[in-house]
Design a protein around this motif. Structure first.
Motif, PDB file in Angstrom:
ATOM      1  N   ALA A  88       0.829  -1.233   0.000  1.00 15.65           N
ATOM      2  CA  ALA A  88       0.000   0.000   0.000  1.00 15.65           C
ATOM      3  C   ALA A  88       0.852   1.267   0.000  1.00 15.65           C
ATOM      4  O   ALA A  88       0.572   2.220   0.721  1.00 15.65           O
ATOM      5  N   GLN A  94      -4.249   3.467  -5.860  1.00 15.89           N
ATOM      6  CA  GLN A  94      -4.300   2.228  -6.652  1.00 15.89           C
ATOM      7  C   GLN A  94      -4.862   1.064  -5.833  1.00 15.89           C
ATOM      8  O   GLN A  94      -5.567   0.222  -6.356  1.00 15.89           O
ATOM      9  N   GLY A 209      -3.945  -4.143 -10.657  1.00 18.27           N
ATOM     10  CA  GLY A 209      -4.630  -5.331 -10.141  1.00 18.27           C
ATOM     11  C   GLY A 209      -5.996  -5.561 -10.756  1.00 18.27           C
ATOM     12  O   GLY A 209      -6.795  -6.323 -10.205  1.00 18.27           O
TER      13      GLY A 209
HETATM   14  P1  FAD Z   1       0.333  -1.466  -3.469  1.00 23.23           P
HETATM   15  O1  FAD Z   1       0.312   0.003  -3.292  1.00 23.23           O
HETATM   16  O2  FAD Z   1      -0.156  -2.308  -2.364  1.00 23.23           O
HETATM   17  O3  FAD Z   1      -0.457  -1.861  -4.792  1.00 23.23           O
HETATM   18  C1  FAD Z   1      -0.215  -1.216  -6.013  1.00 23.23           C
HETATM   19  C2  FAD Z   1      -1.220  -1.762  -7.044  1.00 23.23           C
HETATM   20  O4  FAD Z   1      -0.909  -3.125  -7.295  1.00 23.23           O
HETATM   21  C3  FAD Z   1      -2.668  -1.722  -6.559  1.00 23.23           C
HETATM   22  O5  FAD Z   1      -3.512  -1.389  -7.631  1.00 23.23           O
HETATM   23  C4  FAD Z   1      -2.938  -3.161  -6.103  1.00 23.23           C
HETATM   24  O6  FAD Z   1      -4.310  -3.476  -6.250  1.00 23.23           O
HETATM   25  C5  FAD Z   1      -2.061  -3.948  -7.067  1.00 23.23           C
HETATM   26  N1  FAD Z   1      -1.575  -5.213  -6.522  1.00 23.23           N
HETATM   27  C6  FAD Z   1      -0.816  -5.414  -5.413  1.00 23.23           C
HETATM   28  N2  FAD Z   1      -0.547  -6.728  -5.280  1.00 23.23           N
HETATM   29  C7  FAD Z   1      -1.172  -7.367  -6.298  1.00 23.23           C
HETATM   30  C8  FAD Z   1      -1.287  -8.748  -6.698  1.00 23.23           C
HETATM   31  N3  FAD Z   1      -0.693  -9.732  -6.016  1.00 23.23           N
HETATM   32  N4  FAD Z   1      -2.040  -9.023  -7.783  1.00 23.23           N
HETATM   33  C9  FAD Z   1      -2.641  -8.040  -8.504  1.00 23.23           C
HETATM   34  N5  FAD Z   1      -2.551  -6.743  -8.176  1.00 23.23           N
HETATM   35  C10 FAD Z   1      -1.824  -6.414  -7.095  1.00 23.23           C
HETATM   36  N6  FAD Z   1       6.783   3.747  -7.794  1.00 23.23           N
HETATM   37  C11 FAD Z   1       7.700   3.494  -8.740  1.00 23.23           C
HETATM   38  O7  FAD Z   1       7.394   2.821  -9.732  1.00 23.23           O
HETATM   39  N7  FAD Z   1       8.972   3.960  -8.626  1.00 23.23           N
HETATM   40  C12 FAD Z   1       9.388   4.662  -7.555  1.00 23.23           C
HETATM   41  O8  FAD Z   1      10.563   4.989  -7.445  1.00 23.23           O
HETATM   42  C13 FAD Z   1       8.423   4.987  -6.555  1.00 23.23           C
HETATM   43  N8  FAD Z   1       8.778   5.727  -5.479  1.00 23.23           N
HETATM   44  C14 FAD Z   1       7.850   5.976  -4.502  1.00 23.23           C
HETATM   45  C15 FAD Z   1       8.221   6.720  -3.357  1.00 23.23           C
HETATM   46  C16 FAD Z   1       7.292   6.997  -2.367  1.00 23.23           C
HETATM   47  C17 FAD Z   1       7.722   7.768  -1.147  1.00 23.23           C
HETATM   48  C18 FAD Z   1       5.969   6.518  -2.499  1.00 23.23           C
HETATM   49  C19 FAD Z   1       4.950   6.777  -1.430  1.00 23.23           C
HETATM   50  C20 FAD Z   1       5.598   5.781  -3.612  1.00 23.23           C
HETATM   51  C21 FAD Z   1       6.526   5.485  -4.619  1.00 23.23           C
HETATM   52  N9  FAD Z   1       6.197   4.715  -5.726  1.00 23.23           N
HETATM   53  C22 FAD Z   1       7.115   4.473  -6.714  1.00 23.23           C
HETATM   54  C23 FAD Z   1       4.898   4.052  -5.795  1.00 23.23           C
HETATM   55  C24 FAD Z   1       4.909   2.664  -5.075  1.00 23.23           C
HETATM   56  O9  FAD Z   1       5.692   2.741  -3.899  1.00 23.23           O
HETATM   57  C25 FAD Z   1       5.492   1.562  -5.917  1.00 23.23           C
HETATM   58  O10 FAD Z   1       4.868   1.470  -7.158  1.00 23.23           O
HETATM   59  C26 FAD Z   1       5.430   0.198  -5.190  1.00 23.23           C
HETATM   60  O11 FAD Z   1       6.135  -0.734  -5.939  1.00 23.23           O
HETATM   61  C27 FAD Z   1       4.038  -0.319  -4.953  1.00 23.23           C
HETATM   62  O12 FAD Z   1       4.154  -1.555  -4.260  1.00 23.23           O
HETATM   63  P2  FAD Z   1       3.152  -1.912  -3.063  1.00 23.23           P
HETATM   64  O13 FAD Z   1       3.473  -3.285  -2.610  1.00 23.23           O
HETATM   65  O14 FAD Z   1       3.126  -0.870  -2.053  1.00 23.23           O
HETATM   66  O15 FAD Z   1       1.789  -1.943  -3.901  1.00 23.23           O
END
Ligand code: FAD
Length: 456
Positions: A88, A94, A209
């Motif tokens: 998250a 998302q 997702g």
């Molecule tokens: P989540 O936020 O939990 O989910 C992201 C999406 O994936 C959601 O739509 C969810 O429904 C879906 N999802 C999760 N797991 C599954 C699954 N098993 N099957 C199907 N769908 C699924 N992003 C970048 O790309 N590059 C960066 O450098 C970057 N830097 C960031 C820095 C900060 C401080 C913040 C707050 C965000 C940043 N992001 C970045 C966004 C985010 O951190 C990344 O994209 C991260 O990889 C998301 O992973 P998560 O596990 O938190 O996914």
């Protein structure tokens, strides 16, 4: 505008669903479920107003693929929306359920199935930091990771992210070869398990997702170099940018991060401030130790190295990449919530021209922060400028001017993937695949705005 989302057909559906998945861990406490239903959408004042009250009805935490299949089957039978959740850390809601239903917590699926030189096969809930830590003794690591590596999962990265630390060498997730395979569970009364290989794996890339529940991923690896964090302080942003570009184009220099940042952003870098003299722009870099000597020669004309330390991702340490990518914005937001950001991709053939034209045009509202990356075979810059927020109309105007100048914007102030993903998505038939795997439109409803469920 968010697309219409299905509602629970009948309030007793949730009880029937819960009875069918008996034995799978669930949380019904509304306070906990609400807290877990949030991500980092609050970066956007627009989305903060839109999403702050959204929550699932229940959080379900399957422990293996068999439990995911049971949850998907019961959800399909009772027409209950499912929103997968990794760490998250996504930025635009998302992983926020717009229509209630099930928040599918994937964190317990965190095993590495196998790895061999150049490839890892891993469950989606594994944190990227843990994957790299497990692989390091083999001499390999993930090719790229977001700056949220320590809290984000590989499944969330593939389904919601785009690239990050490492993209200066390998491009983003959308480049062919950066996702090797994905296994997904469909949301049907009798769910199917589909293995997508090669190009087909792009059907789940940055689809939020909506195109299947990922239960396994095969990711390519890169050599795990001893990385060194470096800060170059420069008199001007132009110099920091030129230094970054010179290193980005030096193919013999092994690097993972090249981030030119304008003033006054480094004033918000807390513990790093001694290495960020007031009034100076900086270039943040991660360089493989054997390339340091050449790196120093290349950047010498542009500024002074003020920090040079081996990258340390240990507990309590703050690696330099936590000041780059969307962490740059976060460092400022920690002190001042009146700012937000944009996500830009500059055209490689007019790189300087467009970077500096936008910086000048919006000198009042925008502070430049670029990330050198490879995109479709060329060196260019992605950018996450810090933007002073006034109104949504002003943001829209800034986006329109960027686009009129050939700068692509993946709008971080909307929840739909059509408007928010843009250049970050691969050219895959995601909507066609969704019809196959999610006929009732139950997966993260409202996020793929152009999808019309093919079944009721
Ligand atoms: P989540 O936020 O939990 O989910 C992201 C999406 O994936 C959601 O739509 C969810 O429904 C879906 N999802 C999760 N797991 C599954 C699954 N098993 N099957 C199907 N769908 C699924 N992003 C970048 O790309 N590059 C960066 O450098 C970057 N830097 C960031 C820095 C900060 C401080 C913040 C707050 C965000 C940043 N992001 C970045 C966004 C985010 O951190 C990344 O994209 C991260 O990889 C998301 O992973 P998560 O596990 O938190 O996914």
């Amino acid at each position: 505008m968010t697309a219409a989302a299905p509602k629970l057909r009948d309030p007793s559906a949730l009880d029937a669903f819960l009875a069918e998945i008996d034995g799978v861990p669930t949380v019904l406490d509304p306070v906990v479920v609400r807290r877990r239903s949030r991500d980092f959408f609050w970066y956007s004042p627009v989305l903060n107003a839109e999403l702050k009250d959204k929550a699932a009805d229940v959080m379900v935490s399957p422990r293996d693929e068999a439990e995911v299949i049971r949850v998907a089957a019961a959800a399909a039978r009772h027409r209950i929306p499912i929103t997968p959740r990794g760490g998250a850390t996504g930025n635009y809601g998302q992983a926020v359920p717009l229509a209630g239903g099930i928040l599918l917590d994937m964190l317990a699926l965190d095993r590495i199935a196998w790895s061999k030189p150049g490839i890892v096969r891993v469950e989606p809930g594994a944190k990227m930091h843990d994957i790299d830590a497990a692989l390091r003794p083999t001499g390999w690591e993930l090719r790229m990771h977001p700056s949220t590596k320590r809290t984000a999962t590989i499944g969330g990265f593939v389904a919601g992210g785009s690239g990050g630390v490492g993209s200066v060498t390998y491009g983003g997730l959308r480049e062919p070869g950066n996702i090797l395979a994905a296994r997904v569970v469909t949301v049907e009364e009798t769910p199917r398990v589909i293995e997508l290989r090669g190009d087909a794996a792009q059907k789940i890339n940055r689809a939020y997702g909506t195109t299947g529940i990922i239960t396994m991923l095969e990711m390519p690896l890169a050599p795990a170099w001893p990385w060194v964090d470096v800060i170059l302080a420069c008199d001007t942003f132009e110099a920091a940018f030129a230094a970054g570009k010179a290193v980005a184009r030096a193919d013999g220099v092994v690097k993972k991060l090249l981030t030119p940042i304008d003033t006054p952003i480094p004033d918000y870098f807390g513990p790093l401030k001694p290495a960020c003299p007031a009034g100076k722009a900086v270039l943040l870099a991660m360089i493989a130790e054997p390339s340091l000597e050449v790196f120093r020669d290349i950047v010498a004309p542009f500024g002074t190295i003020t920090h040079e330390e081996p990258t340390d991702e240990g507990a309590g340490k703050v690696p330099l990449y936590e000041y780059a990518w969307n962490h740059t914005t976060l460092q400022w937001l920690k002190a001042d919530r009146s700012v937000t950001y944009l996500q830009c991709l500059f055209p490689p053939d007019r790189l300087e021209e467009t970077v500096f034209a936008m910086r000048e045009r919006f000198a009042e509202d925008l502070v430049a922060h670029c990330e050198f990356i490879r995109f479709a075979g060329s060196v260019t810059c992605s950018a996450l400028p810090v933007v002073r927020y006034t109104t949504k109309e002003r943001l829209d105007e800034m986006i329109a001017v960027h686009e009129a100048n050939g700068v692509l914007i993946a709008n971080p102030h909307v929840v739909t993937l059509e408007d928010g993903s843009r250049h970050k998505r691969a050219d895959a038939d995601q909507i066609g695949f969704k019809a196959e795997v999610d006929p009732y439109g139950l997966l993260n409803p409202g996020k793929m705005r152009t999808y019309v469920p093919r079944a009721g």
